[in-house]
Structure formats: structure tokens, C-alpha cells
Design a protein around this motif. Structure first.
Motif, short mmCIF file in Angstrom:
data_model
loop_
_atom_site.label_atom_id
_atom_site.label_comp_id
_atom_site.label_asym_id
_atom_site.label_seq_id
_atom_site.Cartn_x
_atom_site.Cartn_y
_atom_site.Cartn_z
N THR A 42 0.83 -1.22 0.00
CA THR A 42 0.00 0.00 0.00
C THR A 42 0.85 1.26 0.00
OG1 THR A 42 -0.09 -0.11 2.40
CG2 THR A 42 -1.95 -1.10 1.21
N GLY A 43 2.17 1.13 0.16
CA GLY A 43 3.06 2.30 0.14
C GLY A 43 3.47 2.64 -1.28
N PRO A 44 4.14 3.78 -1.49
CA PRO A 44 4.50 4.19 -2.84
C PRO A 44 5.36 3.18 -3.60
CG PRO A 44 5.13 5.86 -1.20
CD PRO A 44 4.50 4.74 -0.45
N GLN A 45 6.33 2.59 -2.95
CA GLN A 45 7.21 1.66 -3.64
C GLN A 45 6.46 0.38 -4.03
OE1 GLN A 45 10.04 1.48 -5.04
NE2 GLN A 45 11.09 -0.44 -4.68
N SER A 64 -1.01 -6.01 2.90
CA SER A 64 -1.06 -4.94 3.90
C SER A 64 -1.29 -5.58 5.26
CB SER A 64 -2.23 -4.01 3.56
OG SER A 64 -2.54 -3.17 4.66
N ARG A 65 -1.06 -4.80 6.32
CA ARG A 65 -1.42 -5.32 7.64
C ARG A 65 -2.93 -5.39 7.77
NH1 ARG A 65 2.28 -1.13 10.76
NH2 ARG A 65 1.44 0.06 9.02
N ALA A 99 8.29 -4.83 0.71
CA ALA A 99 8.34 -3.36 0.52
C ALA A 99 7.77 -2.65 1.74
CB ALA A 99 7.59 -2.98 -0.75
N PRO A 101 8.70 -0.55 5.46
CA PRO A 101 9.82 0.27 5.94
C PRO A 101 10.81 -0.57 6.76
CG PRO A 101 7.68 1.17 6.64
CD PRO A 101 7.43 -0.16 6.04
N TRP A 102 12.05 -0.14 6.77
CA TRP A 102 13.09 -0.84 7.53
C TRP A 102 12.66 -1.07 8.97
CZ3 TRP A 102 16.65 -4.11 8.12
CH2 TRP A 102 17.57 -4.05 9.17
N CYS A 124 13.54 -5.35 -1.10
CA CYS A 124 13.95 -4.07 -1.73
C CYS A 124 14.10 -2.98 -0.68
CB CYS A 124 12.94 -3.65 -2.80
SG CYS A 124 11.37 -3.06 -2.17
N VAL A 125 14.29 -3.41 0.56
CA VAL A 125 14.29 -2.46 1.68
C VAL A 125 15.66 -1.80 1.84
CG1 VAL A 125 14.06 -2.32 4.19
CG2 VAL A 125 12.40 -3.63 2.84
N ASN A 126 15.64 -0.49 1.97
CA ASN A 126 16.88 0.29 2.15
C ASN A 126 16.92 0.85 3.57
OD1 ASN A 126 17.53 0.09 -0.70
ND2 ASN A 126 15.89 1.58 -1.04
N PHE A 162 15.47 -4.18 -6.82
CA PHE A 162 14.52 -3.05 -6.92
C PHE A 162 14.80 -1.93 -5.91
CE2 PHE A 162 11.75 -6.80 -8.24
CZ PHE A 162 11.78 -6.51 -9.60
N HIS A 163 16.06 -1.82 -5.45
CA HIS A 163 16.37 -0.80 -4.43
C HIS A 163 16.37 0.62 -4.96
CE1 HIS A 163 18.48 -4.57 -3.39
NE2 HIS A 163 18.14 -4.28 -2.15
N SER A 166 12.53 4.78 -8.60
CA SER A 166 11.76 5.92 -8.12
C SER A 166 10.30 5.51 -8.04
CB SER A 166 11.92 7.09 -9.08
OG SER A 166 10.79 7.93 -8.98
N ALA A 167 9.75 5.57 -6.84
CA ALA A 167 8.33 5.22 -6.67
C ALA A 167 7.45 6.20 -7.44
CB ALA A 167 7.98 5.21 -5.18
N1 LIG Z 1 9.79 4.95 -1.94
C1 LIG Z 1 10.74 4.65 -2.80
O1 LIG Z 1 10.99 5.38 -3.77
C2 LIG Z 1 11.55 3.38 -2.61
C3 LIG Z 1 12.42 2.95 -3.63
C4 LIG Z 1 13.13 1.76 -3.45
C5 LIG Z 1 13.00 1.02 -2.28
N2 LIG Z 1 12.17 1.48 -1.30
C6 LIG Z 1 12.05 0.68 -0.08
O2 LIG Z 1 10.75 0.10 -0.11
C7 LIG Z 1 10.20 0.05 1.19
C8 LIG Z 1 8.83 0.72 1.15
O3 LIG Z 1 8.96 2.07 0.82
P1 LIG Z 1 7.70 3.03 0.87
O4 LIG Z 1 8.18 4.40 0.60
O5 LIG Z 1 6.61 2.46 0.03
O6 LIG Z 1 7.35 2.89 2.44
P2 LIG Z 1 6.08 3.23 3.34
O7 LIG Z 1 5.04 3.92 2.54
O8 LIG Z 1 6.59 3.91 4.55
O9 LIG Z 1 5.60 1.78 3.79
C9 LIG Z 1 5.02 0.85 2.91
C10 LIG Z 1 3.87 0.13 3.62
O10 LIG Z 1 4.38 -0.67 4.67
C11 LIG Z 1 3.40 -0.80 5.69
N3 LIG Z 1 4.02 -0.50 6.98
C12 LIG Z 1 4.29 0.71 7.54
N4 LIG Z 1 4.90 0.57 8.74
C13 LIG Z 1 5.04 -0.75 8.93
C14 LIG Z 1 5.56 -1.54 9.99
N5 LIG Z 1 6.12 -0.98 11.08
N6 LIG Z 1 5.51 -2.88 9.87
C15 LIG Z 1 4.96 -3.46 8.77
N7 LIG Z 1 4.42 -2.78 7.76
C16 LIG Z 1 4.47 -1.44 7.82
C17 LIG Z 1 2.28 0.19 5.36
O11 LIG Z 1 1.22 -0.57 4.83
P3 LIG Z 1 -0.04 -1.06 5.71
O12 LIG Z 1 -0.26 0.01 6.75
O13 LIG Z 1 -1.10 -1.08 4.68
O14 LIG Z 1 0.36 -2.37 6.26
C18 LIG Z 1 2.87 1.07 4.29
O15 LIG Z 1 1.90 1.52 3.36
C19 LIG Z 1 11.19 0.78 2.12
O16 LIG Z 1 11.89 -0.16 2.88
C20 LIG Z 1 12.12 1.53 1.19
O17 LIG Z 1 13.42 1.57 1.69
C21 LIG Z 1 11.44 2.63 -1.44
#
Ligand SMILES: NC(=O)c1ccc[n+]([C@@H]2O[C@H](COP(=O)([O-])OP(=O)(O)OC[C@H]3O[C@@H](n4cnc5c(N)ncnc54)[C@H](OP(=O)(O)O)[C@@H]3O)[C@@H](O)[C@H]2O)c1
Length: 244
Positions: A42-45, A64-65, A99, A101-102, A124-126, A162-163, A166-167
Motif C-alpha cells: 500500500t506504500g509508494p514503492q 497490507s497489515r 516493501a 519500511p526498515w 527491496c528495503v533500504n 529493486f532498491h 523511483s516510486a
Molecule cells: N519509496 C521509494 O521510492 C523506494 C524505492 C526503493 C525502495 N524502497 C524501499 O521500499 C520500502 C517501502 O517504501 P515506501 O516508501 O513504500 O514505504 P512506506 O510507505 O513507509 O511503507 C510501505 C507500507 O508498509 C506498511 N508498513 C508501515 N509501517 C510498517 C511496519 N512498522 N511494519 C509493517 N508494515 C508497515 C504500510 O502498509 P499497511 O499500513 O497497509 O500495512 C505502508 O503503506 C522501504 O523499505 C524503502 O526503503 C522505497
């Protein structure tokens, strides 16, 4: 060359079986029939990857959770994407992209160990920190997020990829091609090749083998540099590996 040398060399060539020709590294498997699940989809990535893969014809389930959040995101994306809670997503998928968050990485994977047994997991977690100077790489105890995944999921096939995407671009319906390479890391060649092929399903992308999981840290950490690039140049920078 003496006559003895000559005889030895021809004898040994007679005994040594012909070497199999080296495998073409671009000869990748057909992955079009595999179901891809995205934990934290459900997050951008996650949403961006789900959209791109589904648009390329892959069956995708967003996790999703909360199942209803996943279903709402899936409906938004269309292209046959489905939504479910993370556990059902893992159960129903052949390939599971992580995907989240860390901060939630370890706990999420630990809680899904059973559902992820035997699955091809793509991390793909950074692990990044942010302060007033910008983004910086964290140093996970296990070495990297990918190695933490491998340690927590001994019965899964863990890879990392996939690290560097760009989301923003992934989610943009006006962008037809994502102009970037995807570095794919893992221990088992066949698994890495599946992930390479999956990346290759997205127009503009190539999946390229980039080493074993012990080298995942610098791949994850490089995102801190890309964030600096993006801020300075107001860009959505990707990576290209030249001469491959
Ligand atoms: N954004 C980018 O451009 C990008 C690019 C490459 C890699 N990444 C990596 O991809 C991952 C996701 O990035 P994102 O920007 O999409 O992150 P995000 O929006 O912060 O999180 C993604 C989803 O994870 C769930 N979530 C949030 N906190 C959580 C927790 N404590 N435990 C379990 N699930 C949780 C949430 O979904 P629910 O609430 O629906 O469960 C949220 O929508 C990151 O690790 C990032 O390093 C991101």
C-alpha cells in the motif's frame, strides 16, 4: 614443442570431456505465469511495483497489515491487481517482494516465516536514516536488510532487488518506460535469474546479477546517494550499468 609434450597434450584433450559452452547470461526463464505478492504494497514503492508488473501482464497481489487497505489500493491500480493481508498475500504468491519500511522489516518477516517457506523472497528495503544533512545509510547488525531477511527466513529463497527505483516514476501512468537497470543479488543462480526476468518484464528495465547477499549493504546504502542526486537536480534518478 617436443614430441612428448605434443603426445601428452593430445592425450589429455582426448580424455577431457568437451567443456559445455558458457550459458548466455541473458537467457532468462519465462516468469509470466508466476504470481507476485507485495508485502507493504500500500506504500509508494510497493504500489508502484505492483502497478508496473500488473501493467506488464503479471498477476499481482498487494499485501497490507489490513486486508481492506490492500483491497482499496488494488482497486485503485486496476490491471487485475488483488489485495489481501500480508499473510494471505505471501501464501498465494510464488514471488514475494518485501516493501515495508526498515523499521517494520524484521518483525514482519518473522511473523510470516511459515507463509514464506519455499517462496522466492525479493527484498527491496533500504535501511536509511534522515537528519538535517539528508539521508544516510544505516548499518544493520546482520550486514544488510537482505541478510537480515535471509537470517530470519532460512526456509525461503531470499534475493534482493529493486532498491534504486523511483516510486514516483513507477506510479506515473504517463511514464511508459522506466529507464533503469535493476541490480539483483542472491545466493542461488536460478532464483536470481527469475528476479532478473521479472525486472525485465517492465519496459525499459534490465535485471542484472550483482553478486551475493553479502554485498547487499552497499547496494541498499547507495540509495542515500541517489536521494542526494534527486534533491540537487530535482530528478528521479535511476542507474545504468554500462558495457553489459
Ligand atoms: N519509496 C521509494 O521510492 C523506494 C524505492 C526503493 C525502495 N524502497 C524501499 O521500499 C520500502 C517501502 O517504501 P515506501 O516508501 O513504500 O514505504 P512506506 O510507505 O513507509 O511503507 C510501505 C507500507 O508498509 C506498511 N508498513 C508501515 N509501517 C510498517 C511496519 N512498522 N511494519 C509493517 N508494515 C508497515 C504500510 O502498509 P499497511 O499500513 O497497509 O500495512 C505502508 O503503506 C522501504 O523499505 C524503502 O526503503 C522505497
Amino acid at each position: 614443442m617436443t614430441s612428448t609434450e605434443s603426445t601428452e597434450s593430445s592425450d589429455s584433450s582426448a580424455q577431457t570431456p568437451a567443456k559445455a559452452p558458457a550459458k548466455d547470461p541473458w537467457d532468462l526463464p519465462d516468469v509470466s505465469g508466476l504470481v507476485v505478492g507485495v508485502l507493504g504494497g500500500t506504500g509508494p514503492q510497493g504500489k508502484g511495483l505492483a502497478y508496473r508488473l500488473a501493467r506488464a501482464g503479471q498477476k499481482v497481489i498487494i499485501g497490507s497489515r489490513a486486508a481492506e487497505r490492500a483491497q482499496a489500493a488494488a482497486e485503485e491500480l486496476g490491471h487485475g491487481v488483488e489485495g489481501a493481508d500480508n499473510a494471505e498475500t505471501a501464501r498465494r504468491s510464488d514471488i514475494v517482494i518485501v516493501a515495508v519500511p526498515w523499521e517494520g522489516h524484521g518483525k514482519t518477516l518473522e511473523s510470516l516465516r511459515e507463509e514464506l517457506t519455499g517462496k522466492l523472497v525479493v527484498d527491496c528495503v533500504n535501511p536509511l536514516g534522515f537528519d538535517k544533512k539528508g539521508a544516510y545509510a544505516l548499518k544493520p547488525e546482520e550486514g544488510s536488510a537482505a541478510e537480515q531477511a535471509a537470517a530470519l527466513l532460512p526456509d525461503s529463497r531470499v534475493t534482493a532487488a529493486f532498491h534504486h527505483l523511483s516510486a514516483v516514476l513507477l506510479q506515473d501512468p504517463e511514464t511508459d518506460e522506466i529507464d533503469t537497470d535493476v541490480m539483483v543479488l542472491g545466493e542461488v543462480r536460478a532464483d536470481v535469474e527469475i528476479v532478473q526476468a521479472l525486472a525485465g518484464r517492465i519496459p525499459g528495465m534490465r535485471g542484472i546479477f550483482a553478486g551475493r547477499l553479502r554485498n547487499a549493504h552497499q547496494v541498499e546504502a547507495l540509495v542515500a546517494n541517489l536521494i542526494s542526486v534527486n534533491r540537487r537536480y530535482k530528478a528521479h534518478a535511476g542507474l545504468r550499468l554500462t558495457d553489459v
